[in-house]
Scaffold this motif. Structure first.
Motif, mmCIF file in Angstrom:
data_model
loop_
_atom_site.group_PDB
_atom_site.id
_atom_site.type_symbol
_atom_site.label_atom_id
_atom_site.label_comp_id
_atom_site.label_asym_id
_atom_site.label_seq_id
_atom_site.Cartn_x
_atom_site.Cartn_y
_atom_site.Cartn_z
ATOM 1 N N ARG A 131 3.471 -0.933 -5.632
ATOM 2 C CA ARG A 131 2.698 -0.020 -4.703
ATOM 3 C C ARG A 131 1.317 0.261 -5.415
ATOM 4 N NH1 ARG A 131 4.738 2.602 -0.571
ATOM 5 N NH2 ARG A 131 6.738 2.576 -1.647
ATOM 6 N N VAL A 132 0.082 -0.068 -4.519
ATOM 7 C CA VAL A 132 -1.039 0.376 -5.203
ATOM 8 C C VAL A 132 -1.647 1.571 -4.547
ATOM 9 C CG1 VAL A 132 -3.433 -0.585 -4.868
ATOM 10 C CG2 VAL A 132 -1.480 -2.048 -5.303
ATOM 11 N N SER A 133 -2.202 2.427 -5.294
ATOM 12 C CA SER A 133 -2.635 3.593 -4.902
ATOM 13 C C SER A 133 -3.835 4.154 -5.624
ATOM 14 C CB SER A 133 -1.660 4.755 -4.749
ATOM 15 O OG SER A 133 -1.019 4.907 -6.069
ATOM 16 N N THR A 134 -4.655 4.954 -5.119
ATOM 17 C CA THR A 134 -5.967 5.502 -5.812
ATOM 18 C C THR A 134 -5.483 6.284 -7.066
ATOM 19 O OG1 THR A 134 -6.041 6.840 -4.266
ATOM 20 C CG2 THR A 134 -7.399 4.982 -4.096
ATOM 21 N N GLY A 135 -4.463 6.951 -7.013
ATOM 22 C CA GLY A 135 -4.010 7.908 -7.915
ATOM 23 C C GLY A 135 -3.048 7.484 -9.058
ATOM 24 N N SER A 136 -2.739 6.236 -9.040
ATOM 25 C CA SER A 136 -1.734 5.531 -9.853
ATOM 26 C C SER A 136 -2.493 5.177 -11.221
ATOM 27 C CB SER A 136 -1.207 4.033 -9.270
ATOM 28 O OG SER A 136 -2.358 3.167 -9.619
ATOM 29 N N MET A 137 -1.647 5.099 -12.413
ATOM 30 C CA MET A 137 -1.973 4.752 -13.471
ATOM 31 C C MET A 137 -2.965 3.375 -13.591
ATOM 32 S SD MET A 137 0.151 5.298 -17.027
ATOM 33 C CE MET A 137 0.840 3.674 -17.431
ATOM 34 N N ASP A 176 0.852 -1.300 0.068
ATOM 35 C CA ASP A 176 0.032 -0.068 0.000
ATOM 36 C C ASP A 176 0.933 1.379 -0.101
ATOM 37 O OD1 ASP A 176 0.859 0.512 2.764
ATOM 38 O OD2 ASP A 176 -1.131 -0.130 3.564
ATOM 39 N N GLN A 177 0.335 2.358 0.171
ATOM 40 C CA GLN A 177 0.944 3.577 0.209
ATOM 41 C C GLN A 177 1.905 3.833 1.257
ATOM 42 O OE1 GLN A 177 -2.727 6.168 -0.563
ATOM 43 N NE2 GLN A 177 -1.689 6.864 -2.543
ATOM 44 N N SER A 178 1.686 3.086 2.341
ATOM 45 C CA SER A 178 2.677 3.141 3.319
ATOM 46 C C SER A 178 3.490 1.871 3.545
ATOM 47 C CB SER A 178 1.833 3.025 4.848
ATOM 48 O OG SER A 178 0.862 4.187 4.919
ATOM 49 N N SER A 179 3.790 1.284 2.392
ATOM 50 C CA SER A 179 4.693 0.160 1.937
ATOM 51 C C SER A 179 4.380 -0.907 3.025
ATOM 52 C CB SER A 179 6.024 0.589 2.639
ATOM 53 O OG SER A 179 6.612 1.718 1.400
ATOM 54 N N GLN A 180 3.054 -1.322 3.286
ATOM 55 C CA GLN A 180 2.478 -2.432 3.904
ATOM 56 C C GLN A 180 2.163 -3.368 3.102
ATOM 57 O OE1 GLN A 180 2.913 -2.604 7.531
ATOM 58 N NE2 GLN A 180 4.293 -0.879 6.961
ATOM 59 N N PHE A 181 2.739 -4.661 3.351
ATOM 60 C CA PHE A 181 2.171 -5.709 2.305
ATOM 61 C C PHE A 181 0.753 -5.897 2.171
ATOM 62 C CE2 PHE A 181 0.777 -10.381 1.907
ATOM 63 C CZ PHE A 181 1.651 -10.568 0.726
ATOM 64 N N LEU A 182 -0.008 -5.986 1.032
ATOM 65 C CA LEU A 182 -1.253 -6.218 0.858
ATOM 66 C C LEU A 182 -1.499 -7.624 0.413
ATOM 67 C CD1 LEU A 182 -2.088 -3.154 -1.376
ATOM 68 C CD2 LEU A 182 -2.770 -3.371 1.072
ATOM 69 N N HIS A 183 -0.755 -8.239 -0.471
ATOM 70 C CA HIS A 183 -0.943 -9.676 -1.158
ATOM 71 C C HIS A 183 0.365 -9.800 -2.033
ATOM 72 C CE1 HIS A 183 -2.670 -8.382 -5.003
ATOM 73 N NE2 HIS A 183 -3.313 -7.435 -4.255
ATOM 74 N N SER A 184 0.071 -11.088 -2.072
ATOM 75 C CA SER A 184 1.061 -11.655 -3.272
ATOM 76 C C SER A 184 0.658 -11.485 -4.426
ATOM 77 C CB SER A 184 1.372 -13.230 -2.939
ATOM 78 O OG SER A 184 1.991 -13.300 -1.676
ATOM 79 N N GLY A 185 1.545 -11.443 -5.584
ATOM 80 C CA GLY A 185 1.272 -11.581 -7.127
ATOM 81 C C GLY A 185 1.018 -12.910 -7.276
ATOM 82 N N ARG A 186 0.612 -13.258 -8.620
ATOM 83 C CA ARG A 186 0.424 -14.445 -9.218
ATOM 84 C C ARG A 186 1.443 -15.433 -9.132
ATOM 85 N NH1 ARG A 186 -0.599 -10.879 -13.461
ATOM 86 N NH2 ARG A 186 -2.839 -10.150 -13.429
ATOM 87 N N GLN A 187 2.663 -15.205 -8.901
ATOM 88 C CA GLN A 187 3.655 -16.225 -8.873
ATOM 89 C C GLN A 187 3.880 -17.178 -9.778
ATOM 90 O OE1 GLN A 187 4.142 -17.155 -4.916
ATOM 91 N NE2 GLN A 187 4.491 -15.168 -4.129
ATOM 92 N N ILE A 188 3.713 -16.782 -11.167
ATOM 93 C CA ILE A 188 3.741 -17.822 -12.389
ATOM 94 C C ILE A 188 5.103 -18.124 -12.566
ATOM 95 C CG2 ILE A 188 3.115 -18.092 -14.534
ATOM 96 C CD1 ILE A 188 0.696 -16.321 -14.001
ATOM 97 N N THR A 189 5.481 -19.410 -12.642
ATOM 98 C CA THR A 189 6.798 -19.903 -13.070
ATOM 99 C C THR A 189 6.824 -20.250 -14.400
ATOM 100 O OG1 THR A 189 7.325 -20.125 -10.729
ATOM 101 C CG2 THR A 189 8.803 -21.216 -12.405
ATOM 102 N N ILE A 190 7.338 -19.562 -15.495
ATOM 103 C CA ILE A 190 7.287 -19.952 -16.809
ATOM 104 C C ILE A 190 8.757 -19.737 -17.568
ATOM 105 C CG2 ILE A 190 6.361 -19.923 -18.972
ATOM 106 C CD1 ILE A 190 3.703 -18.985 -17.769
ATOM 107 N N ASN A 191 9.524 -20.686 -17.793
ATOM 108 C CA ASN A 191 10.814 -20.198 -18.440
ATOM 109 C C ASN A 191 10.917 -20.731 -19.769
ATOM 110 O OD1 ASN A 191 12.770 -19.832 -16.008
ATOM 111 N ND2 ASN A 191 12.042 -21.548 -15.334
#
Length: 183
Positions: free
Chosen positions: A154-160, A74-89
């Motif tokens: 970082r997830v924020s309300t004003g981001s693209m 989040d905007q305070s650098s606090q963990f929100l959630h993990s991403g997809r963690q996809i492993t493709i080589n």
């Protein structure tokens, strides 16, 4: 602050804001090294991100792109959630066409010669320009993954990325373009 650092390797370039794609293209044009990576101002990397991705490319010389997993903060650098963690080589094109598993522009370390080969970021896109670039790279080059979260997006309300309608419209352009030129 940067001007106070006495290191001849650090150079400062200042331009008016011309958008993400133009900024990335300018950086690539000025870069002198063999590898390119991007770090958006609101994102963070783990201290070992560059080292791990560089090592992955050294161990897999057939690959031109190394990527890692993403965690969301989040905007305070606090963990929100993990991403997809996809492993493709290797050949990731089919998977990347369906799902931008790199998840953001602050992720990959790329061999500069590969970027030079596929051309610049598409300045006609107002979002999704990173995904478009990853697809063009994947059409010709192999990828390798570092299987741990190293990008803190970082997830924020004003981001693209929070502008959903714009994201949808531009990502549809990316998909249409990719299907036109799919190998």
């Amino acid at each position: 602050i940067i001007r106070e650092i006495e290191d001849s390797r650090i150079r400062i370039f200042s331009y008016s804001n011309a958008g993400l794609a133009s900024s990335r293209n300018r950086g690539i044009d000025h870069a002198q090294g063999e590898y390119i990576t991007f770090l958006d101002a609101d994102d963070l990397w783990t201290p070992d991100k560059l080292e791990a991705q560089f090592q992955a490319l050294q161990e897999h010389p057939e690959a031109a792109v190394a990527y890692s997993w993403t965690d969301y903060i989040d905007q305070s650098s606090q963990f929100l959630h993990s991403g997809r963690q996809i492993t493709i080589n290797g050949d990731v094109y089919e998977h990347l066409l369906v799902n931008n598993f790199l998840e953001n522009g602050s992720n990959p370390l790329i061999r500069k010669q590969a970027l030079n080969q596929v051309g610049e970021f598409d300045t006609s896109l107002k979002a999704g320009e990173d995904w478009d670039m990853w697809l063009r790279l994947a059409a010709d080059y192999q990828f390798v993954v570092v299987t741990r979260p190293q990008i803190l997006y970082r997830v924020s309300t004003g981001s693209m990325s929070s502008q959903i309608k714009n994201q949808e419209r531009e990502c549809l352009k990316v998909i249409e373009k990719a299907f036109k030129f799919a190998p």
